[in-house]
Write an enzyme that holds these catalytic residues in place. Structure first.
Site: not given
Length: 266
Positions: A143, A173
């Site tokens: 992330y 992400k």
């Protein structure tokens, strides 16, 4: 070697964490929340306990209980439940990763520590490898959200290092506006899922080949964003641009209300 298995694509709603007036997590409404996303917004993938879900502000116990409820109620209704397990401490991240696997989550994701930060890319890779090892059967997504973590390493360079070091690594992400870095990730590492995380400029990321998108606004703008994806995939760029601009106008108002509280109020 990239982790084999199903690919993530399309819209993934970063879920809000329901709260009671006393600031306790409200598990009783999660089933209704899942049904709303599926039936009203046509969303079949969720990312729980992330930034939108205020995961870093919750206790480990609260995050585990939320994971259990999301997985339970999404089963048979949704395609994927991705659980964010990132914490400031490695042991907590590994604990949450193992718990997510035991609950039946479909994938895990983690930010890196943002207080005592990894000194370099190699240190970041070692950290991510350790977290992923706690749930080796689950696809793992890094992330990347430098605006909040202060970690500004180029993800294009990171992917080159994780490729042979983290067997379960599946993608990123990417919650940053650096579309050059994002484009290089997509074009050079086709084995990984590159999921874009800046909702208000999703169309730009689609032009560079984004495989999917994770965002808070898909909780209440899933249908409109779905229409934009359909227009883009059909080659109707004019329509896609028109939808993106209308979304931006609305989100300008929402974000002006105070991003997460404004979105949660919707």
């Amino acid at each position: 070697m990239a982790f084999t298995g199903k690919r993530l694509k399309g819209l993934i709603a970063a879920t809000f964490t329901p709260m009671t007036p006393n600031s306790d997590i409200n598990l009783l409404v999660i089933e209704q929340y899942v049904d709303y996303l599926v039936q009203k917004q046509h969303i079949r993938n969720i990312f729980v306990n992330g930034t939108t879900g205020e995961g870093m502000s919750l206790s480990i116990c609260e995050r585990k209980r939320l994971t259990e409820e999301w997985v339970k109620h999404a089963r048979g209704k949704m395609d994927n439940v991705i659980v964010h397990v990132g914490c400031l401490g490695l042991s907590d991240s590994k604990d949450l990763a193992a718990h997510a696997a035991s609950c039946g989550a479909d994938a895990i994701s983690a930010v890196c520590p943002s207080f005592l930060k990894p000194a370099n890319l190699d240190a970041l890779v070692l950290y991510l490898k350790d977290v992923a090892s706690a749930a080796p059967s689950l696809p793992f997504y890094y992330y990347h959200i430098p605006k909040l973590t202060g970690i500004t390493y180029q993800i294009y360079e990171l992917l080159g290092k994780v490729k042979e070091n983290i067997p379960s690594f599946r993608g990123v992400k990417f919650s940053d506006v650096n579309l050059m870095d994002f484009s290089l990730c997509v074009s050079e590492y086709k084995e990984f899922d590159c999921l874009y995380g800046v909702d208000e400029q999703l169309l730009g990321a689609l032009a560079f080949g984004a495989h999917g998108a994770v965002g808070s606004t898909y909780n209440y703008l899933g249908n409109k964003n779905g229409d934009m994806l359909e227009a883009f995939e059909a080659g109707n760029l004019q329509k896609a641009r028109k939808i993106q601009c209308s979304l931006q106008e609305f989100l300008y108002f929402v974000f002006d209300m105070a991003h997460f509280s404004g979105s949660k109020a919707n």
